[in-house]
Design an enzyme around this catalytic site. Structure first.
Site, PDB file in Angstrom:
ATOM      1  N   HIS A   1       0.912  -1.168  -0.181  1.00  0.00           N
ATOM      2  CA  HIS A   1      -0.185  -0.181   0.028  1.00  0.00           C
ATOM      3  C   HIS A   1       0.861   1.280  -0.037  1.00  0.00           C
ATOM      4  O   HIS A   1       2.038   1.204   0.723  1.00  0.00           O
ATOM      5  CB  HIS A   1      -0.968  -0.018   1.173  1.00  0.00           C
ATOM      6  CG  HIS A   1      -2.132   0.948   1.185  1.00  0.00           C
ATOM      7  ND1 HIS A   1      -1.866   2.219   1.281  1.00  0.00           N
ATOM      8  CD2 HIS A   1      -3.437   0.711   0.666  1.00  0.00           C
ATOM      9  CE1 HIS A   1      -2.921   2.749   1.118  1.00  0.00           C
ATOM     10  NE2 HIS A   1      -3.929   1.962   0.416  1.00  0.00           N
TER      11      HIS A   1
ATOM     12  N   ASP B   1      -7.968  -5.391   0.241  1.00  0.00           N
ATOM     13  CA  ASP B   1      -8.434  -6.070  -1.029  1.00  0.00           C
ATOM     14  C   ASP B   1      -7.947  -7.613  -1.314  1.00  0.00           C
ATOM     15  O   ASP B   1      -8.853  -8.237  -1.874  1.00  0.00           O
ATOM     16  CB  ASP B   1      -8.046  -5.140  -2.455  1.00  0.00           C
ATOM     17  CG  ASP B   1      -8.910  -4.270  -2.526  1.00  0.00           C
ATOM     18  OD1 ASP B   1      -9.980  -3.879  -1.916  1.00  0.00           O
ATOM     19  OD2 ASP B   1      -8.365  -3.142  -3.213  1.00  0.00           O
TER      20      ASP B   1
HETATM   21  N1  CMC Z   1       3.847  -7.100  -5.051  1.00  0.00           N
HETATM   22  C1  CMC Z   1       5.204  -6.949  -5.327  1.00  0.00           C
HETATM   23  N2  CMC Z   1       6.234  -6.072  -4.947  1.00  0.00           N
HETATM   24  C2  CMC Z   1       5.723  -5.104  -4.630  1.00  0.00           C
HETATM   25  C3  CMC Z   1       4.271  -4.733  -4.329  1.00  0.00           C
HETATM   26  C4  CMC Z   1       3.477  -5.899  -4.705  1.00  0.00           C
HETATM   27  N3  CMC Z   1       2.177  -5.807  -4.617  1.00  0.00           N
HETATM   28  N4  CMC Z   1       4.005  -3.657  -3.944  1.00  0.00           N
HETATM   29  C5  CMC Z   1       5.022  -2.917  -3.797  1.00  0.00           C
HETATM   30  N5  CMC Z   1       6.262  -3.739  -4.329  1.00  0.00           N
HETATM   31  C6  CMC Z   1       7.592  -3.504  -4.197  1.00  0.00           C
HETATM   32  C7  CMC Z   1       7.988  -2.616  -5.338  1.00  0.00           C
HETATM   33  O1  CMC Z   1       8.492  -3.531  -6.315  1.00  0.00           O
HETATM   34  C8  CMC Z   1       9.068  -1.958  -4.712  1.00  0.00           C
HETATM   35  O2  CMC Z   1      10.226  -2.725  -4.665  1.00  0.00           O
HETATM   36  P1  CMC Z   1      11.719  -1.990  -5.007  1.00  0.00           P
HETATM   37  O3  CMC Z   1      11.830  -0.973  -4.341  1.00  0.00           O
HETATM   38  O4  CMC Z   1      12.635  -3.237  -4.760  1.00  0.00           O
HETATM   39  O5  CMC Z   1      11.714  -1.693  -6.664  1.00  0.00           O
HETATM   40  C9  CMC Z   1       8.496  -1.467  -3.475  1.00  0.00           C
HETATM   41  O6  CMC Z   1       7.822  -2.689  -3.077  1.00  0.00           O
HETATM   42  C10 CMC Z   1       8.017  -0.262  -3.149  1.00  0.00           C
HETATM   43  O7  CMC Z   1       6.792  -0.475  -4.009  1.00  0.00           O
HETATM   44  P2  CMC Z   1       6.221   0.986  -4.758  1.00  0.00           P
HETATM   45  O8  CMC Z   1       5.684   0.749  -6.083  1.00  0.00           O
HETATM   46  O9  CMC Z   1       7.136   2.310  -4.519  1.00  0.00           O
HETATM   47  O10 CMC Z   1       4.952   1.076  -3.654  1.00  0.00           O
HETATM   48  P3  CMC Z   1       3.983   2.430  -4.189  1.00  0.00           P
HETATM   49  O11 CMC Z   1       3.510   2.923  -3.081  1.00  0.00           O
HETATM   50  O12 CMC Z   1       4.057   3.046  -5.414  1.00  0.00           O
HETATM   51  O13 CMC Z   1       2.679   1.415  -4.501  1.00  0.00           O
HETATM   52  C11 CMC Z   1       0.475   0.057  -4.518  1.00  0.00           C
HETATM   53  C12 CMC Z   1       1.522   0.979  -3.867  1.00  0.00           C
HETATM   54  C13 CMC Z   1      -0.792  -0.522  -3.701  1.00  0.00           C
HETATM   55  C14 CMC Z   1       0.442   0.623  -5.906  1.00  0.00           C
HETATM   56  C15 CMC Z   1       1.461  -1.302  -4.730  1.00  0.00           C
HETATM   57  O14 CMC Z   1       1.754  -1.884  -3.600  1.00  0.00           O
HETATM   58  C16 CMC Z   1       0.747  -2.444  -5.568  1.00  0.00           C
HETATM   59  O15 CMC Z   1       0.720  -2.208  -6.916  1.00  0.00           O
HETATM   60  N6  CMC Z   1       0.033  -3.377  -4.996  1.00  0.00           N
HETATM   61  C17 CMC Z   1      -0.645  -4.268  -5.621  1.00  0.00           C
HETATM   62  C18 CMC Z   1      -2.035  -3.786  -6.034  1.00  0.00           C
HETATM   63  C19 CMC Z   1      -3.112  -3.698  -4.851  1.00  0.00           C
HETATM   64  O16 CMC Z   1      -3.204  -4.484  -3.924  1.00  0.00           O
HETATM   65  N7  CMC Z   1      -3.774  -2.615  -4.713  1.00  0.00           N
HETATM   66  C20 CMC Z   1      -4.499  -2.283  -3.790  1.00  0.00           C
HETATM   67  C21 CMC Z   1      -4.308  -1.085  -2.708  1.00  0.00           C
HETATM   68  S1  CMC Z   1      -5.390  -1.171  -1.315  1.00  0.00           S
HETATM   69  C22 CMC Z   1      -6.946  -0.625  -2.016  1.00  0.00           C
HETATM   70  C23 CMC Z   1      -6.802   0.752  -2.361  1.00  0.00           C
HETATM   71  O17 CMC Z   1      -6.848   1.379  -1.174  1.00  0.00           O
HETATM   72  O18 CMC Z   1      -6.795   0.983  -3.533  1.00  0.00           O
END
Ligand code: CMC
Length: 426
Positions: free
Chosen positions: A304, A361
């Protein structure tokens, strides 16, 4: 209230940037003085940008805390009904007994949609995704309500919020029925909000006596509450941005639905189930984990932007998930796979180091599947629930002077060049 100032020096000029304290959480630095500096602030993904002041919801991502109007989410989910939470989001306080009865009655009065709205559904192919239908039909509400749109007027604000919250379950269930080729069911106003939604989803004209199960109704209501609002997330920011132009509020909510649809946001609950389909069986989990670690895929339902400890909504959702699975005696290999995946991910250093925990989710998808809700409806249910948050934010914005949202950019395109006639172009 500016408590103190930060100082920024650029090109030898010093600028005083007021630091503003809220009631909770990080203070903000007011960067408006940058206007004179010749620079913009640059923050892709709005990671450190607070474009609004709000009194509705507070999140402490480090502590895993979520408060609506000051009330912790677990207390609301376990003790209040969704409509009480919606009232609090809209009005600042939980309703007293009289206010509750009045609000619930007003919602019941507005559950039906104009009969002409049915025609919009017929324009969609029968296999249309229900979210595509929702973007269309909620936007279409703006064609039905030309009056009562002055959102600085108390009565107009109330009727707009009530219409939207009341009609969303009806429209959501209609989008499902349409995709099934089943007749639409009219709302039953003797049912609670969650019961009515389940009824409109699962009853048919051949089985109008359908009675929603208590455990399922309570789980549905909790799912609504846990998704009701979440501060300035992508869809809420979209609603505010659209609203900042003075656009019709029903169209603004349709914009929020569009933003919610993506798999990084509300679409994640559907994506979790698709991922489980792709993995297939528990034996395939290690190979799938390798793909996650090599950044080929993301583990949907994990991680998240704000919560870097745990998602407090996920905690309540997991308890509800256990209750529902036990009460319904569900024995689905997909659900076993989800539980195995959760266990493996929680013990894996890749996830531990990056503070990646199951989010709301992950479990909501599992509960909805157990209840018998088709995957394509998962994000629709999120949209239904988030409507109370979206409209609360829109109304909060309209209750005080506001500016059109108009970000700037770091331009990296071509510099000025002369026009070339088509016959002279390479
Ligand atoms: N699976 C694998 N790796 C992940 C994931 C994941 N779900 N989420 C983040 N990471 C890794 C990412 O690759 C990065 O690693 P590194 O620094 O080594 O490259 C690190 O964790 C930080 O990730 P980020 O992309 O900077 O994190 P963000 O804050 O931009 O993204 C997110 C947040 C929710 C978009 C992401 O965690 C994601 O895509 N999760 C899967 C989709 C999901 O479940 N979304 C629902 C969120 S809850 C409902 C809502 O409120 O909408």
């Amino acid at each position: 209230m500016a408590d103190t100032n930060a100082k920024l020096t650029v090109n030898g000029e010093e600028y005083e940037l007021p630091i503003i304290e809220g009631t909770l959480g990080r203070p903000v630095i007011d960067v408006a003085a940058l206007q004179e500096s010749g620079f913009w602030s640059y923050d892709p993904g709005f990671k450190v940008t607070a474009p609004v002041e709000s009194k509705i919801t507070y999140i402490d991502g480090g502590k895993g805390e979520l408060l609506h109007r000051g009330y912790p989410i677990d207390e609301l989910a376990n003790h209040a009904e969704y409509l009480e939470v919606a009232y609090a989001l809209l009005n600042g306080e939980l309703p007293n007994a009289e206010q509750k009865a009045d609000f619930f009655e007003k919602i019941r009065e507005h559950t039906a949609v104009h009969d002409q709205l049915r025609k919009f559904f017929e324009g969609f192919r029968r296999d249309a995704h229900p979210m595509a239908i929702m973007v269309g039909v909620v936007g279409a509400l703006s064609a039905f309500y030309h009056d009562n749109l002055d959102l600085s007027n108390e009565e107009h604000r109330e009727i707009t919020a009530i219409r939207l919250i009341a009609k969303m379950p009806t429209l959501a269930a209609m989008s499902y029925k349409y995709s099934q080729g089943e007749p639409f069911m009219y709302p039953r106003n003797d049912f609670s909000y969650a019961e009515n939604f389940l009824y409109m989803m699962f009853a048919t004209p051949a089985d109008v006596d359908y009675e929603p199960n208590d455990v399922v109704t309570r789980a549905m209501d909790k799912i609504f509450t846990l998704h009701a609002d979440h501060e300035q997330n992508a869809s809420t920011s979209t609603v505010r941005l659209a609203g900042s132009t003075g656009a019709n509020p029903y169209a603004c909510i349709a914009a929020g639905i569009a933003a919610l649809w993506g798999p990084s946001h509300g679409g994640a609950n559907e994506a979790v189930l698709e991922m489980l389909d792709e993995i297939g069986t528990v034996e395939n989990v290690p190979a799938f984990m390798e793909k996650v670690k090599s950044r080929e895929v993301k583990l949907m339902g994990f991680g998240h932007r704000v919560y870097k400890n745990f998602d407090p909504r996920a905690k309540v959702m997991k308890e509800t998930c256990d209750e529902v699975l036990e009460a319904l005696g569900v024995n689905d290999p997909k659900l076993e796979l989800a539980m195995a995946l959760e266990k493996i991910a929680l013990e894996d250093p890749f996830f531990i180091e990056r503070n990646l925990y199951p989010n709301v989710d992950f479990y909501s998808g599992i509960i909805l599947k157990a209840i018998g809700i088709p995957t394509s409806m998962f994000t629709v249910i999120f949209a239904l629930a988030r409507t109370s948050g979206w409209i609360s934010h829109l109304l909060e914005m309209h209750s005080a002077p506001y500016k059109i949202g108009r970000p700037r950019q770091l331009y990296t395109g071509e510099t000025r060049r002369d026009f070339v006639k088509v016959e002279d172009r390479k």
